[in-house]
Design an enzyme around this catalytic site. Structure first.
Site, PDB file in Angstrom:
ATOM      1  N   HIS A  65       0.595  -1.443   0.017  1.00  0.00           N
ATOM      2  CA  HIS A  65      -0.115  -0.043   0.152  1.00  0.00           C
ATOM      3  C   HIS A  65       0.834   1.386  -0.046  1.00  0.00           C
ATOM      4  O   HIS A  65       0.482   2.104  -0.082  1.00  0.00           O
ATOM      5  CB  HIS A  65      -1.018  -0.087   1.321  1.00  0.00           C
ATOM      6  CG  HIS A  65      -0.332   0.350   2.470  1.00  0.00           C
ATOM      7  ND1 HIS A  65      -0.300  -0.539   3.377  1.00  0.00           N
ATOM      8  CD2 HIS A  65      -0.066   1.658   2.999  1.00  0.00           C
ATOM      9  CE1 HIS A  65       0.264   0.194   4.535  1.00  0.00           C
ATOM     10  NE2 HIS A  65       0.263   1.449   4.287  1.00  0.00           N
ATOM     11  N   ASP A 109      -0.136  -7.703   1.336  1.00  0.00           N
ATOM     12  CA  ASP A 109       0.461  -6.055   1.563  1.00  0.00           C
ATOM     13  C   ASP A 109       1.810  -6.304   1.630  1.00  0.00           C
ATOM     14  O   ASP A 109       2.613  -5.838   2.771  1.00  0.00           O
ATOM     15  CB  ASP A 109      -0.320  -5.465   3.013  1.00  0.00           C
ATOM     16  CG  ASP A 109       0.002  -3.993   2.775  1.00  0.00           C
ATOM     17  OD1 ASP A 109       0.497  -3.482   1.755  1.00  0.00           O
ATOM     18  OD2 ASP A 109      -0.170  -3.273   3.943  1.00  0.00           O
ATOM     19  N   SER A 202       4.035   2.908   8.058  1.00  0.00           N
ATOM     20  CA  SER A 202       3.608   1.969   7.058  1.00  0.00           C
ATOM     21  C   SER A 202       4.902   1.311   6.299  1.00  0.00           C
ATOM     22  O   SER A 202       5.648   2.339   5.912  1.00  0.00           O
ATOM     23  CB  SER A 202       2.558   2.464   6.331  1.00  0.00           C
ATOM     24  OG  SER A 202       1.322   2.172   6.732  1.00  0.00           O
TER      25      SER A 202
END
Length: 248
Positions: A65, A109, A202
């Site tokens: 992502h 992911d 992230s």
């Protein structure tokens, strides 16, 4: 409902994407000792937007992502607001998201980034080992990143932040997020809240016993009671990582 937030500027503006999660930072952690996390990298596009992990001299592992068509990778960083002698910058030459990545469920992911040229290892730049096996629930891990340090509001630190946290059981993870957890995800953190990764973390590492077991992926809020951070389960992807690297 999950919400995924990606940093748009150094001021902490964010955009929400439907489908899921909060792209994670460190809340309730501590400032890492200087250059104690030599595998940590910063992904940049004119600003820091995600973390990543150096896994060999020319490849970085991050979250799918975090994808952008062009990424600048900064290695050997500690204070991301200043130019440091230890800092090395590389452009990306190839960026590969997992072919079965879902932006809706955030399953798979995971993303590989090939650096335009290899980096030389130093005290400040070292790779992290891939998992030899999957870590068990209760294993203590180190999460790191330059993400937001507030569960309400924004405070993006200059210095790399660290958090020690345990892997939760599959049952605890499923109960926190009914129907949202796949076999490719693990929960790491504290059900009582107060400590977590958050916006800006992230793609960054979760390292347990010297092995990269997780990638910061998503969560509901940051450090909220009953909602631990959710991470990509790296041990499920060792074959894909090795095969992809060999193909390039």
């Amino acid at each position: 409902m999950k919400f995924l937030f990606l940093i748009l500027s150094c001021l902490g503006a964010a955009v929400a994407f439907p489908g899921g999660a909060d792209d994670d930072k460190i809340v309730g952690g501590y400032t890492c000792p200087e250059h104690s996390v030599p595998y940590q990298v910063s992904l940049n596009s004119g600003y820091h937007f995600c973390g990543g992990s150096l896994i060999n001299s020319q490849w970085v592992l991050s979250a799918a992502h975090c994808y952008k068509s062009r990424i600048q990778v900064r290695l050997g960083e500690y204070n991301i607001d200043v130019q440091e002698d230890s800092e090395v910058v590389r452009s990306s030459s190839v960026i590969i998201r997992h072919p079965k990545y879902s932006s809706i469920t955030l399953n798979n992911d995971i993303m590989l980034i090939k650096l335009a040229s290899a980096v030389e290892y130093s005290a400040d730049i070292q790779p992290i080992a891939l998992p030899s096996s999957c870590a068990k629930a209760g294993t203590e891990c180190l999460i790191s990143g330059w993400g937001n340090t507030l569960s309400n509001g924004y405070n993006y630190p200059e210095l790399l932040q660290c958090l020690n946290a345990p892997i939760l059981s599959d049952q605890e993870c499923q109960e926190a997020y009914p129907g949202d957890i796949t076999s490719n995800m693990i929960c790491v953190g504290f059900l009582e809240g107060g400590k977590d990764s958050c916006q800006g973390d992230s793609g960054g590492p979760v390292v347990c016993n010297g092995e990269l077991q997780g990638i910061v992926s998503w969560g509901i809020g940051c450090a909220l009671k009953g909602y631990p951070g959710v991470y990509t389960k790296v041990c499920n992807y060792v074959d894909w990582i090795q095969e992809t690297i060999a193909a390039y």
